[in-house]
Design an enzyme around this catalytic site. Structure first.
Site, PDB file in Angstrom:
ATOM      1  N   ARG A  48       0.861  -1.187   0.000  1.00  0.00           N
ATOM      2  CA  ARG A  48       0.000   0.000   0.000  1.00  0.00           C
ATOM      3  C   ARG A  48       0.893   1.232   0.000  1.00  0.00           C
ATOM      4  NH1 ARG A  48       2.462   1.854   3.593  1.00  0.00           N
ATOM      5  NH2 ARG A  48       0.936   3.512   3.681  1.00  0.00           N
ATOM      6  N   GLY A  49       0.253   2.411  -0.090  1.00  0.00           N
ATOM      7  CA  GLY A  49       1.028   3.639  -0.257  1.00  0.00           C
ATOM      8  C   GLY A  49       1.062   3.949  -1.751  1.00  0.00           C
ATOM      9  N   ALA A  50       0.715   5.196  -2.114  1.00  0.00           N
ATOM     10  CA  ALA A  50       0.502   5.527  -3.525  1.00  0.00           C
ATOM     11  C   ALA A  50       1.677   5.144  -4.452  1.00  0.00           C
ATOM     12  CB  ALA A  50       0.165   7.012  -3.645  1.00  0.00           C
ATOM     13  N   ARG A  91      -7.469  -0.304  -6.970  1.00  0.00           N
ATOM     14  CA  ARG A  91      -7.804   0.750  -5.998  1.00  0.00           C
ATOM     15  C   ARG A  91      -7.998   2.063  -6.773  1.00  0.00           C
ATOM     16  NH1 ARG A  91      -4.264   0.978  -0.634  1.00  0.00           N
ATOM     17  NH2 ARG A  91      -6.158   2.025   0.088  1.00  0.00           N
ATOM     18  N   GLN A 198      -1.995   2.323   9.859  1.00  0.00           N
ATOM     19  CA  GLN A 198      -0.690   2.414   9.175  1.00  0.00           C
ATOM     20  C   GLN A 198       0.333   3.167  10.025  1.00  0.00           C
ATOM     21  OE1 GLN A 198      -3.634   3.006   7.750  1.00  0.00           O
ATOM     22  NE2 GLN A 198      -3.670   2.501   5.575  1.00  0.00           N
ATOM     23  N   ASP A 239      -2.234  10.915  -2.072  1.00  0.00           N
ATOM     24  CA  ASP A 239      -2.634   9.886  -3.040  1.00  0.00           C
ATOM     25  C   ASP A 239      -3.021  10.501  -4.383  1.00  0.00           C
ATOM     26  OD1 ASP A 239      -3.165   8.604  -0.242  1.00  0.00           O
ATOM     27  OD2 ASP A 239      -2.877   7.007  -1.708  1.00  0.00           O
ATOM     28  N   LYS A 250      -4.846   9.858   3.260  1.00  0.00           N
ATOM     29  CA  LYS A 250      -5.477   8.965   4.240  1.00  0.00           C
ATOM     30  C   LYS A 250      -6.530   9.674   5.077  1.00  0.00           C
ATOM     31  CE  LYS A 250      -5.075   5.533   4.474  1.00  0.00           C
ATOM     32  NZ  LYS A 250      -6.054   4.675   3.760  1.00  0.00           N
TER      33      LYS A 250
HETATM   34  O1  MRU Z   1      -4.497   3.090   2.130  1.00  0.00           O
HETATM   35  P1  MRU Z   1      -3.026   3.323   2.016  1.00  0.00           P
HETATM   36  O2  MRU Z   1      -2.229   2.753   3.129  1.00  0.00           O
HETATM   37  O3  MRU Z   1      -2.508   2.922   0.657  1.00  0.00           O
HETATM   38  O4  MRU Z   1      -2.907   4.907   2.116  1.00  0.00           O
HETATM   39  C1  MRU Z   1      -1.630   5.483   2.107  1.00  0.00           C
HETATM   40  C2  MRU Z   1      -1.666   6.953   2.245  1.00  0.00           C
HETATM   41  O5  MRU Z   1      -2.697   7.569   2.341  1.00  0.00           O
HETATM   42  C3  MRU Z   1      -0.347   7.656   2.132  1.00  0.00           C
HETATM   43  O6  MRU Z   1      -0.347   8.812   2.921  1.00  0.00           O
HETATM   44  C4  MRU Z   1      -0.114   8.053   0.670  1.00  0.00           C
HETATM   45  O7  MRU Z   1      -0.344   6.978  -0.180  1.00  0.00           O
HETATM   46  C5  MRU Z   1       1.256   8.552   0.455  1.00  0.00           C
HETATM   47  S1  MRU Z   1       2.457   7.264   0.549  1.00  0.00           S
HETATM   48  C6  MRU Z   1       3.970   7.955   0.239  1.00  0.00           C
END
Ligand code: MRU
Length: 353
Positions: A48-50, A91, A198, A239, A250
């Site tokens: 996960r994470g963009a 997603r 997270q 994201d 998030k």
């Molecule tokens: O649902 P997730 O864990 O994928 O959400 C992650 C976030 O919202 C992060 O803040 C965002 O993706 C930036 S990651 C460098």
């Protein structure tokens, strides 16, 4: 350790992902040798994470290419396009996913006329390149973000934006770790980040391993620490950032930005230009992912509410650009009006290629 923490590995045509749902208690690697396994790993948040989602999707195309049994270029192309369609459905909010898949599609289009035997190798090379480029972007984000944090001692962050969320050392968290190297007194408030935790599971793990002093707080404690004057700056990831600076991140990020404004605390966003979506004018156009109600009633599988209760579980919210003090990109620091500064940054990133 943080500098070496890498959750995505590509070895001989197979993708290995660090199972983030088991962190910080177990380090298990998940082998993804089919497109469906890659897609499910994104959907169920093994990864996960963009930026990490984008990199994984690019490797998803590489997995399909390397394992393809297609006998001619036309059927190979069709197979790759079916793969891209499947991965696009994983997603909806992080634009990095679509950016990476568009890039793989462009590479595929360029391969017209290339020998079938070479096509898989070239798609694999492109995915590896997407991964490597993100690592370099993180380094720049760390450098620029640390400049913004140079006068700050207590920094609050939300969700996870470190090595676990990217191909390098992170976005917002890279700014914090870079600033901490220059300021040993730097202290981090790590928001737990309900419902998926997270912050508690991943950011606390990364910050602890980097040896940076921190306190883990539940999300509803952030107002109180701000009121006590114990937060000098807030930095988060993104994201999707649209033309006017409205930023999807998030769930809980918007509340922090409102609180920051109320307490006169600077609120920063850090992301690579691969997170920009300047095709959209405002945050109203961003699709917000709705996730399984069980993440709320059963965090980490542990029941805290009845399974049949009605639940609302948006994974992200949108922070208005007008609440954001600055946006850190790999091209530098953008200030309002974002409608101009983001456009200029994107143009700069393209000429830097
Ligand atoms: O649902 P997730 O864990 O994928 O959400 C992650 C976030 O919202 C992060 O803040 C965002 O993706 C930036 S990651 C460098």
């Amino acid at each position: 350790m943080s500098a070496q923490l890498r959750p995505i590995r590509w070895t001989q045509g197979t993708l290995y992902l660090l199972e983030q749902r088991l962190l910080p208690f177990e380090e298990v690697w998940v082998k993804c040798d089919t497109v469906e396994k890659v897609a499910r790993a994104i959907e169920d948040m093994t990864v996960r994470g963009a930026p990490a989602i984008g990199i994984t999707a690019a490797y998803g195309v590489a997995v399909a290419a390397v394992h393809s049994k297609a006998k001619n270029p036309a059927s190979f192309k069709k197979e790759m396009e079916t793969t891209i369609v499947r991965l696009r459905k994983t997603r909806p909010t992080a634009v990095n996913l679509f950016w990476a898949l568009d890039r793989m599609q462009s590479k595929l289009d360029e391969l017209n006329g290339t020998r079938l035997a070479d096509q898989a190798r070239l798609l694999e090379k492109e995915a590896v390149q997407v991964h490597k480029e993100d690592e370099a972007l993180c380094e720049k984000l760390g450098k620029y973000g640390a400049q913004l944090l140079s006068g700050s001692r207590n920094i609050l962050t939300h969700c996870n934006t470190g090595a676990l969320a990217t191909g390098g050392d992170g976005t917002a968290l890279a700014a914090i770790t870079t600033a901490a190297k220059r300021n040993p007194k730097l202290h981090v408030w790590v928001d737990e980040t309900r419902p998926y935790l997270q912050g508690a599971r991943l950011t606390a793990y990364e910050v602890a391993h980097a040896g940076i002093p921190f306190h883990l707080i539940t999300d509803n404690m952030s107002a109180s620490v701000m009121k006590q004057g114990k937060v000098d700056a807030i930095i988060v990831g993104a994201d999707r950032i649209v033309s006017n600076g409205d930023t999807a991140n998030k769930i809980g990020t918007y509340a922090l930005a409102v609180l920051a404004k109320a307490h006169g605390i600077p609120f920063y966003v850090s992301a690579p230009t691969t997170t920009l979506d300047l095709t959209k004018k405002t945050g109203k156009e961003i699709v917000i992912e709705q996730r399984n109600p069980r993440e709320v009633t059963h965090p980490q599988g542990y029941p805290i509410a009845k399974e049949d209760y009605p639940v609302y579980n948006p994974a992200f919210d949108v922070t208005p650009g007008k609440l954001i003090t600055a946006i850190v990109l790999e091209t530098g620091i953008c200030r309002p009006p974002y409608i101009r500064s983001l456009k200029a940054a994107l143009a700069k990133s393209k000429t830097a290629l």
